[in-house]
Scaffold this active site. Sequence first.
Site, mmCIF file in Angstrom:
data_model
loop_
_atom_site.group_PDB
_atom_site.id
_atom_site.type_symbol
_atom_site.label_atom_id
_atom_site.label_comp_id
_atom_site.label_asym_id
_atom_site.label_seq_id
_atom_site.Cartn_x
_atom_site.Cartn_y
_atom_site.Cartn_z
ATOM 1 N N GLY B 105 24.658 1.866 28.489
ATOM 2 C CA GLY B 105 23.732 0.628 30.134
ATOM 3 C C GLY B 105 23.471 -0.513 29.425
ATOM 4 N N GLY B 212 19.798 -6.044 15.497
ATOM 5 C CA GLY B 212 18.882 -7.157 15.669
ATOM 6 C C GLY B 212 17.460 -6.842 15.421
ATOM 7 C CB SER B 279 14.628 20.098 25.051
ATOM 8 O OG SER B 279 15.768 20.057 24.126
ATOM 9 C CD GLU B 284 22.952 21.468 26.957
ATOM 10 O OE1 GLU B 284 23.717 20.432 26.178
ATOM 11 O OE2 GLU B 284 23.111 20.654 27.917
ATOM 12 C CG LEU B 422 20.721 12.238 31.865
ATOM 13 C CD1 LEU B 422 20.831 12.806 33.204
ATOM 14 C CD2 LEU B 422 21.273 12.873 31.122
ATOM 15 C CG HIS B 552 36.687 31.874 52.049
ATOM 16 N ND1 HIS B 552 35.648 32.181 51.596
ATOM 17 C CD2 HIS B 552 37.200 32.908 51.886
ATOM 18 C CE1 HIS B 552 35.540 33.408 51.082
ATOM 19 N NE2 HIS B 552 36.546 34.223 51.617
#
Lengths: 512, 578
Positions: B105, B212, B279, B284, B422, B552
């Site tokens: 981000g 920083g 979580s 997973e 995410l 299909h």
Amino acid sequence: MAAFCKGRYRCKRQLFQQILTRGLTGKYDYDLVVIGGGSGGLACSKEAAQFGKKVAVLDYVDPTPKGTKWGLGGTCVNVGCIPKKLMHQSALLGAAVKDARKYGWNIPDPITHDWPTMAEAVQNHVRSLNWGHRVQLQDKKVKYFNLKGSLVDEHTIRGVSKAGKETLLTAANIVIATGGRPKYPVNIPGAVEHCITSDDIFWLRESPGKTLVVGASYVGLECAGFLTGIGLDTTIMVRSIALRGFDQQMANLVTDYMESYGTKFAWKCVPKKVEKLSSGALQVTWEDIGSRREEQDTFDTVLWAVGRAPETKMLNLEKVGVALNKESGKVIVAADEATSVPHIYAIGDIGEGRPELTPTAIKAGKLLARRLFSASRELMNYDSVPTTVFTPLEYGCVGLSEEEAEKRHGKDGIEVYHAFYKPLEFTVAERDASQCYIKVVCLREGDQRILGLHFTGPNAGEVTQGFALGFRCGATYLHLLDTVGIHPTCAEEVTKLHINKRSGLDATVTGC
Amino acid sequence: MATVEGLLSQSKVVIFTMATCSRSTQGVPYLAVDLDQRGDGQEIQRGLQRLAQQRDVPFVFVDGRLIGGLEKIQQAHRDRTLDKLLSMGQETYDYDLVVIGGEPGGLAVAKEAAAYGKRVLVLDPVAPAPAGTTWGLGGSRGHVTCASRKLMQQAALLGQAVRDSGKFGWEREERVSHNWSDMTETLKRRLGSLRESRDLRDDRVSYLNTSGELVGPHTVKVTDTKGKETCHSAAAFVIATGGRPRYPGIPGDREYCVTGEDLLQLPRCPGRTLVVGGSGAGLECAGFLCDLGLEVTVMVRSVLLPGLDRKMAQKIENHMFVHGVSFLHRFAPTKVEQVQEGGSARLRVTAVSADGTETYEGEFDTVLLAIGRDACTHNIGLDCVGVRYNLKSGKIPVDEEDRTNVRHVFALGEAQEGRWGLRPAAVQAGRLLARRLYAGHSTKCDYTNVPVTVFTPMEYAACGLSEESANHKYGEDNIEVYHSYYWPLEWTLPARDKNSCYAKVICHIPDSERVVGVHVMGPNAGEVIQGFAVAVRCGLTKDQLDATIGIHPVCAEVLTTLTVTQRSSDALAVRGNC
């Protein structure tokens, strides 16, 4: 009627009486009779029965020249989508087993493929579906006849059993849904006697061995694809181009992948004759169009995939006045599936200009039943039907091909966004991803409405379905960009497209 | 003093004054702090008096710098330098934007800002996880985590594929085993070669591979690897430091336990494993290890997959349970110790039930922590500029424009509180943020319709609202839930898991049955949901969903043929019970 009187006299009296009673009471045996128990016909009949109507379905399978026959459910269930996808899956699993080693699975060699095991499993599944369809019809109180249907007049159907026994049914409405069958070529000696079509391949008891597939329609490519995948020596013979009607850039990617996957291609060749040698092998002679040279090779199996023809000839349609397209032999249908004769409708592959796809037939059948027997006026929308070709590298698309978009809107009227990508699971398995590609064709003006979306890669069908929906909602290129991707999937790449063809920038994979 | 700095960062112009004083501002937005209205007013005033060497109010600050009192302002006004004073800012900073942290981000906002001609600096430090896992440079760690989740799932799925292959005609010897180190070798090699895709990096952005720390409202202190400190000033900051797995803070957690990030780094097969936490990452890992043939137990204190649809979470649990994962509900570990047992070391875990009445003790080879993630925001000087954040998780509350409580400080990705964090959503949010800041756009990131996927062996993907939040938002009567189980064609031959794949569409009835949530559980659910996410953005209704023709035979087709509502099937179930 006159036509009928010239025909079989023994029915005359019975029929006359029926017509008479009908004329007096205005009643028919059934509210609806559907000829053809495939996807469309079954859906239509079941839907009609839901409205409390009296419905019958006639289904009969003419054995192929090789003698293959099957049960209720039509092409999709018996000799189409279902067995094809299962055999495609078998080929994919072969690749998965190889991949699995890279992921730490110890699988002792040798791994071999046994056709009879697969074929039996597939056939058993298909039989269970046949049975399921029978049960469903029974549950919904739809009368099923294993009879070969043809029209007598606009309200009367003659059914002929395997033994030749005739039954007459009258119906207020008739739906023709007999679909189509694979074509054999004409004027090629040995074609019908020695060769098979997609109607036979799924029902072979023994492995087809070294196979020649003639024709690069999607049927041909799919069959050749799974045959290669399960380890058979497979060749495709193509006269001109592969996947006619589909986007040709995508078609090339599909065939390129198949070539690297091991399928052999005989481009620009036409078969001349097929002879059976004393060893049982088939010797095929063909001509290379470019060099005009004749070549020969032997195969265990030759499969024709040169298109499909509608099953209209035996229906007596023209006698009743149902208009056909002279060239294709298909029934001319209006937007509401009506034929040129009132109360007679046609759905599925048999309708002129209709996509030859199961889901469209099902939907059209259901909507037709609703229009006939409830207050619905909703028409089937045949635009932007998504479809997927289950070749080794799957290809899914919805909307226009780049060529078609260019034809309609001009080269300057469209913007084509594209990218090559590498599925994450390919990296570890060290698989070649050079044909994994996405292309979105948009209008150039305004918000850039999407005209066509094309995707080659694993699970193309799963990926394409949702975008087909977005397509229906009028999705634009901006909508795509505004949608957050799912990381790490292949479908995510569609939302990340940023290079257009006009820019000439490199669309190959950067990073990983 | 922190209070004053916090106040200073809230507006360009800050005036410390008394409520009784009159003021005129010539149309410049300002924040007036009425010292006589605050409990700490006197204290602040004393501090300001010392700082400004003046006795009386007002004390006027522009961009965090003290200008002076009434006289100075009047003087400036007479000199016509007041306007210049007020427009000061942009050109006096070293950078227009400094991004702290190299999460995707942050890279996205940096790149986009640079594209608008802004001067941008990205500070991207990498501190190793306690168990010693480091992943190349910068933001690639997040990328690698995502990739490893998917590849672990793939390893499990291929095991399943090998088992299925027999039914599809593939003949091989029966004995198939899994070799942990073979797998991790290949995966590590592959993951090592993965780099953050180059498209998020940009030549016009300056990157420093250091940490920083904010030391003033507009100043960040950078410490390089040699310990040399430099300061940079910037008009705006974006916090994109990402997150790290959370440790429960119990004896033995950091010494003996691993997290999902370390799992593939284990030199040996994890053996009998306890997964702590329900979580997505936990499930997973549990599903993956179970499919490799290991004995796995999942210990959950509250609920599985918090924040996701409850019924779907239940279905995932059922599926995992059927496939051999054990669940230990309402327990939390209190202690992890190493015990020797015939020469091999094992971990003994002690846990207590949520109500404190029961204790549990078990021995495992591996304990994997998956109780959530914390944002790495502890030593970047947030206190110094008055940014509010959750002291426990380090996550920063932001508004819908990704802004923290401090006007010129933003947060993206895992640093945000209450959002998924995410990767693709963060990238999207980053781009939009730069456009809002520098291009006059107003589009905000739509966090509601971000598609989410859990790569459990039975994959789950969703877009839009969960059933609970839909009911909560629109009222249960206004919600129609269409649902269906389905059986993927590929699973029919191996006769596998007949009633476990499931699809659900949540519609808002009064708004012409607009689709507000799509949930799919089944193979390739992520691939399936992506296109639907586009459609949801386009304002998909149930009618349009029905009008779309299926492909299909694929799984996604089921979503176009949903006719049964949950209301009706619940009613049926009730009747059936009578």
